[in-house]
Design a protein around this motif. Sequence first.
Motif, PDB file in Angstrom:
ATOM      1  N   LEU A 364      -4.793   2.133  -8.720  1.00 22.07           N
ATOM      2  CA  LEU A 364      -6.226   1.784  -8.347  1.00 22.07           C
ATOM      3  C   LEU A 364      -6.657   1.226  -7.230  1.00 22.07           C
ATOM      4  O   LEU A 364      -7.858   1.483  -6.575  1.00 22.07           O
ATOM      5  N   ASN A 365      -5.947   0.323  -6.597  1.00 23.78           N
ATOM      6  CA  ASN A 365      -6.398  -0.598  -5.573  1.00 23.78           C
ATOM      7  C   ASN A 365      -5.674  -0.024  -4.382  1.00 23.78           C
ATOM      8  O   ASN A 365      -5.759  -0.759  -3.270  1.00 23.78           O
ATOM      9  N   LEU A 366      -5.069   1.047  -4.426  1.00 18.37           N
ATOM     10  CA  LEU A 366      -4.240   1.565  -3.079  1.00 18.37           C
ATOM     11  C   LEU A 366      -5.440   2.197  -2.119  1.00 18.37           C
ATOM     12  O   LEU A 366      -6.536   2.491  -2.693  1.00 18.37           O
ATOM     13  N   THR A 367      -5.124   1.739  -0.785  1.00 19.96           N
ATOM     14  CA  THR A 367      -5.959   2.204   0.190  1.00 19.96           C
ATOM     15  C   THR A 367      -5.424   3.059   1.161  1.00 19.96           C
ATOM     16  O   THR A 367      -4.117   3.234   1.094  1.00 19.96           O
ATOM     17  N   LYS A 368      -5.865   3.657   2.245  1.00 19.84           N
ATOM     18  CA  LYS A 368      -5.010   4.639   3.200  1.00 19.84           C
ATOM     19  C   LYS A 368      -4.126   3.475   3.957  1.00 19.84           C
ATOM     20  O   LYS A 368      -3.441   3.769   4.686  1.00 19.84           O
ATOM     21  N   GLU A 369      -4.653   2.313   4.327  1.00 17.54           N
ATOM     22  CA  GLU A 369      -3.807   1.309   4.918  1.00 17.54           C
ATOM     23  C   GLU A 369      -2.593   0.925   4.196  1.00 17.54           C
ATOM     24  O   GLU A 369      -1.513   0.677   4.693  1.00 17.54           O
TER      25      GLU A 369
END
Length: 476
Positions: A364-369
């Motif tokens: 749930l905390n994944l980002t594109k970076e």
Amino acid sequence: MVKLIHTLADHGDDVNCCAFSSSLLATCSLDKTIRLYSLSDFSELPHSPLKFHTYAVHWCCFSPSGHLLASCSTDGTTVLWNMQNGQTLAVMEQPSGSPVRVCRFSPDSTCLVSGAADGTVVLWNTQSYKLHRCGSVKDGSLVACAFSPSGDLFVTGSSCGDLTVWDDKMRCLHSEKAHDLGITCCDFSSQPVSDGAQDLQFFRLASCGQDCQIKIWIVSFSHILGFELKYKSTLSGHCAPVLACAFSHDGQMLVSGSVDKSIIVYDANTENILHTLTQHTRYVTTCAFAPNTLLLATGSMDKTVNIWQFDTEALCQARGTEDQLEQFTEDWSEEDVSVWLCEQGLKDLVGIFKMNNIDGKELLNLTKESLADDLKIESLGLRSKVLRKIEELRTKVKSLSSGIPDEFICPITRELMKEPVIASDGYSYEKEAMENWIGKKKRTSPMTNLILPSVVLTPNRTLKMAIDRWLETHQK
């Protein structure tokens, strides 16, 4: 959980449609015939095949009571059959003589709709066998049709991609472009989405098309307040045009068949994939659930009809597991994340996620970076797909945990709407949120990112009444 229990191979050409009654299965084909089978042992009835049509039979359907069967054909006729003896009761000719592509009974069996290749749609009286009313769409062939469970309206789909909504007096209530490359099928769920106000109903509608997509719509209708068709979501899974879709009779599952030769069974509530079936060797053209038992029939251009049976206990356990996983995503294990990736068509990423020990909280905390730098996922398209799926999961979890129906939540704030308004893009938003959106000189739709034709906001009184009724029921 689901197994192939029987294959019927009696047709001499492509199978176009299959339909269940409580005791029979009907199938029709390019070979000009309709065949009937007993559900007790799948033996063909003595008076089968039914022969009358002089060209391909495109569609067949039982009346709700199961006493009548309707079939329609390229020969321009819709035929009513007596199921006790297989005799023809009526031959109803499309006024234009155009090939008839689809037919459907109304829920009370008093009417039958037929749609033709020239865009004409006819409402027949099944007692007198006479034409009751007639209409037409502007463009394309009519290839799909479905009655709402209440019978107050029906929807047609065209080869140009338009969904058109008609009332029981054949007045056109609404028409919009739903699929870019043409609609192939549509179906209503028999179960209401949520409790609405008096004389107000919310139903789920599925449509599929040549654009490889299955779309879910929320339909609301009231004789007093009118009609609204609202896009809800798009289901993933197929990689080629989707030719058929159908809800189970309890509204809990949705099945689809595709040019990719696969059949996908979805949980209609969570929209997760429950099963992918791949036994057909050519395009899957039709699928249907039985009304009283967990049987599924699928037909194909391979000239066969497959009968599938569900393991009821295992299905209930799977639904329970999915519901639990949806509501407690932060507690997912790495294995739970792997299962979720496979369900979303991302199984190639399982190894990468496991290598990086991605559990529910980290998912749930994944980002594109982090997808690019930490997980080293090089493809921009793949990263975008993962982020989109994660956002869908976040939204779904929030909706489930709050217990608020999706259609009551503002797409901008993701909170229960207090003063819903309809924008010129056709979607409903919280008034203050949409005014702020426009006030920041954003003339694009929050949902489609297209330019808004107008900044006028119209109060959505139908939705407001439904939300108020839901609050009265669910909040003490």
